[in-house]
Design a protein around this motif. Sequence first.
Motif, PDB file in Angstrom:
ATOM      1  N   ILE A  21      -6.124   9.677  -1.070  1.00 52.51           N
ATOM      2  CA  ILE A  21      -5.059   8.702  -1.346  1.00 52.51           C
ATOM      3  C   ILE A  21      -5.540   7.305  -0.957  1.00 52.51           C
ATOM      4  O   ILE A  21      -5.403   6.352  -1.728  1.00 52.51           O
ATOM      5  CB  ILE A  21      -3.763   9.018  -0.565  1.00 52.51           C
ATOM      6  N   GLU A  43       0.823  -1.214   0.000  1.00 47.51           N
ATOM      7  CA  GLU A  43       0.000   0.000   0.000  1.00 47.51           C
ATOM      8  C   GLU A  43       0.858   1.266   0.000  1.00 47.51           C
ATOM      9  O   GLU A  43       0.489   2.265  -0.607  1.00 47.51           O
ATOM     10  CB  GLU A  43      -1.000   0.003   1.161  1.00 47.51           C
ATOM     11  N   ASP A  44       2.019   1.208   0.658  1.00 49.93           N
ATOM     12  CA  ASP A  44       2.893   2.379   0.661  1.00 49.93           C
ATOM     13  C   ASP A  44       3.430   2.655  -0.725  1.00 49.93           C
ATOM     14  O   ASP A  44       3.590   3.804  -1.141  1.00 49.93           O
ATOM     15  CB  ASP A  44       4.078   2.163   1.608  1.00 49.93           C
ATOM     16  N   ASP A  45       3.718   1.570  -1.454  1.00 50.72           N
ATOM     17  CA  ASP A  45       4.241   1.740  -2.802  1.00 50.72           C
ATOM     18  C   ASP A  45       3.188   2.377  -3.707  1.00 50.72           C
ATOM     19  O   ASP A  45       3.489   3.275  -4.486  1.00 50.72           O
ATOM     20  CB  ASP A  45       4.674   0.386  -3.364  1.00 50.72           C
ATOM     21  N   ILE A  46       1.957   1.911  -3.589  1.00 51.52           N
ATOM     22  CA  ILE A  46       0.902   2.449  -4.451  1.00 51.52           C
ATOM     23  C   ILE A  46       0.598   3.895  -4.105  1.00 51.52           C
ATOM     24  O   ILE A  46       0.307   4.707  -4.970  1.00 51.52           O
ATOM     25  CB  ILE A  46      -0.360   1.564  -4.350  1.00 51.52           C
ATOM     26  N   ALA A  47       0.744   4.224  -2.819  1.00 52.54           N
ATOM     27  CA  ALA A  47       0.450   5.593  -2.384  1.00 52.54           C
ATOM     28  C   ALA A  47       1.526   6.583  -2.828  1.00 52.54           C
ATOM     29  O   ALA A  47       1.320   7.791  -2.783  1.00 52.54           O
ATOM     30  CB  ALA A  47       0.310   5.630  -0.868  1.00 52.54           C
ATOM     31  N   VAL A  68      -5.858   4.114  -3.376  1.00 45.86           N
ATOM     32  CA  VAL A  68      -5.143   2.854  -3.151  1.00 45.86           C
ATOM     33  C   VAL A  68      -6.142   1.696  -3.172  1.00 45.86           C
ATOM     34  O   VAL A  68      -5.902   0.663  -3.805  1.00 45.86           O
ATOM     35  CB  VAL A  68      -4.353   2.893  -1.818  1.00 45.86           C
ATOM     36  N   GLY A 128       0.189   0.887  -8.936  1.00 44.53           N
ATOM     37  CA  GLY A 128       0.946   2.092  -8.610  1.00 44.53           C
ATOM     38  C   GLY A 128       0.741   3.176  -9.644  1.00 44.53           C
ATOM     39  O   GLY A 128       0.623   4.360  -9.319  1.00 44.53           O
ATOM     40  N   LEU A 162      -2.381   7.213  -9.906  1.00 38.68           N
ATOM     41  CA  LEU A 162      -2.240   8.569 -10.428  1.00 38.68           C
ATOM     42  C   LEU A 162      -3.488   8.984 -11.217  1.00 38.68           C
ATOM     43  O   LEU A 162      -3.561  10.107 -11.704  1.00 38.68           O
ATOM     44  CB  LEU A 162      -1.016   8.665 -11.347  1.00 38.68           C
TER      45      LEU A 162
END
Lengths: 282, 288
Positions: free
Chosen positions: A120, A103-107, A124, A156, A160
């Motif tokens: 955000i 989830e951090d990567d996608i955020a 996600v 990811g 955007l």
Amino acid sequence: MSTAIGLYGVSFAYDTEEEGQAYALKDVSFEIEKGSFVAVVGHNGSGKSTLARLLNGLLIPTVGRVKVFGYDTCDEDTIYEIRRRVGMVFQNPDNQMVASVVEDDIAFGPENLGVEREEIIRRVDNALASVGMSDYRKSTPFRMSGGQKQRIAIAGALALCPEVLVLDESTAMLDPKGRAEVMGVVRRLNREQGITVIHITHYMEETLDCDRVIVMDGGSVALDGTPSEVFGRGEELKRYKISPPYVTWLADALARAGLDIDRAIYTREEMEESLCRLLSKD
Amino acid sequence: MRDVAFGQYYPVSSPIHRLDPRLKIVFTLLYVVTMFFVSSYTAYAVILIFLLALCGFSHIPPSAMFKSIKGIIILLILTSVLNLFFYGGETSVVWQWWIFKISPEAIDSALKLMLRLILLIMGTTMLTFTTGATELTDGIESLLKPLNLIKIPVRDLAIIMSIALRFIPILIDETDKITMAQKSRGADFDSGNIFKRAKALLPVLIPLFVGAFRKADELADALDARCYNASPKRTRMKKITFAVRDLIALIVFAALVAFVFLDKYLIGGADTYIVKLFNIIVEFFKGL
């Protein structure tokens, strides 16, 4: 239909030490329609990856213009507007992840854009659901299969909220199962969310149900058309060092052997049908 | 994949895991400092009880915590033995041979040093056990925020750290692959003296570095493609908040630190009192 991305007389040269400039792309022009699914194929060194990097302003053309939704990639003020609209997925899934937790990567993307926290989290959620990886939210990409990692990479890019998705040989390092997973996700995104897809690949089977196939050779567009138009060329494809899908090759070989068969066959079902028709005729 | 000892995370859900990472980082730093003020066995015992309680609350088996000292066991033995024989202070020597002396003071000092090292390692591993890499970097980023004022790019540093942590297992994997590839072509890594072995590693290191640079190149493109540096106001998905459990943790930890300092400077080591108490009890029973 309106144009998503347009290339107008684009050339791109790399600086090399020995020969000064080496052209990777020479005078390439085409437009990509909004909502379409376009495959770009070509052998190694045909300029495919350079082309991909020109589409979101990672590279700026030496000559000519690349326009993305009317924005010129040369313009530094709007470069992030272009990159937000053109999501990109690269070849090696390991080399495009920044965080150890999914989830951090996608955020990462929306965080860079300064999107609100609640939004955000919503993005996600949506991105993970779109690629069918909602269960992996908190896990680490390290132990996943290639196909799963690449789906995370797509998520990811989706975070955007892009209008175009560029896949730069994103299936090249995957096994057949992983490739099928990724292609399934991408096709669904194209059909259901209307995302324009530009898929760069050297697996011809993946191009068969595209709207359009662009064949690159030596930095220029060699062929451009629907899959049946392109693969119907038979022998000519050899000149560009690409091999048509097996059934198409078979149809071409049969036709050359004197059988009355359409050369532009590109699915197994069509082949079966044609063969049955031929046999029943005898 | 070989197990990575550094930054080992114990992925369970517990109140300790959910504590504010900033608090845990500060606690760990203070804990390290405090350990050098511990002066009595009583205080060591209290700290050990504290750590065991920490294990209980964080659902980490104490055995995992004890295993963390495995890596420093040689250092531990070496320092204790040296301390035992070469204690510098005033001593009432009981045993001597050549330059080796053993005295009760030396035993006391060696034992305390050993306890200090053991508790130091166990305490600090609790931080990495209970805090994931991302939280750790987030915590450090948040703590270093004031440095932004003197134009140090704290956010970039945090991202560098996060990427470094993310690439550790990938690079280890890569090293394994290259080693196997070289072995299959007849490379010998396991025989010869230390210089020969170091030289044999060269064909592993060179492709590893070349590969790392290529990865860095691709990663740079990936960062750009995902709008890195797009907005000066970067937002965060995860918000670090200070909750009630953080307050409780703060009170408990403050009490521990206060005890250690009181023990050293006010009581002058609780051990003597315990010994006295013990003697009184013994006398009492003798009197019966």
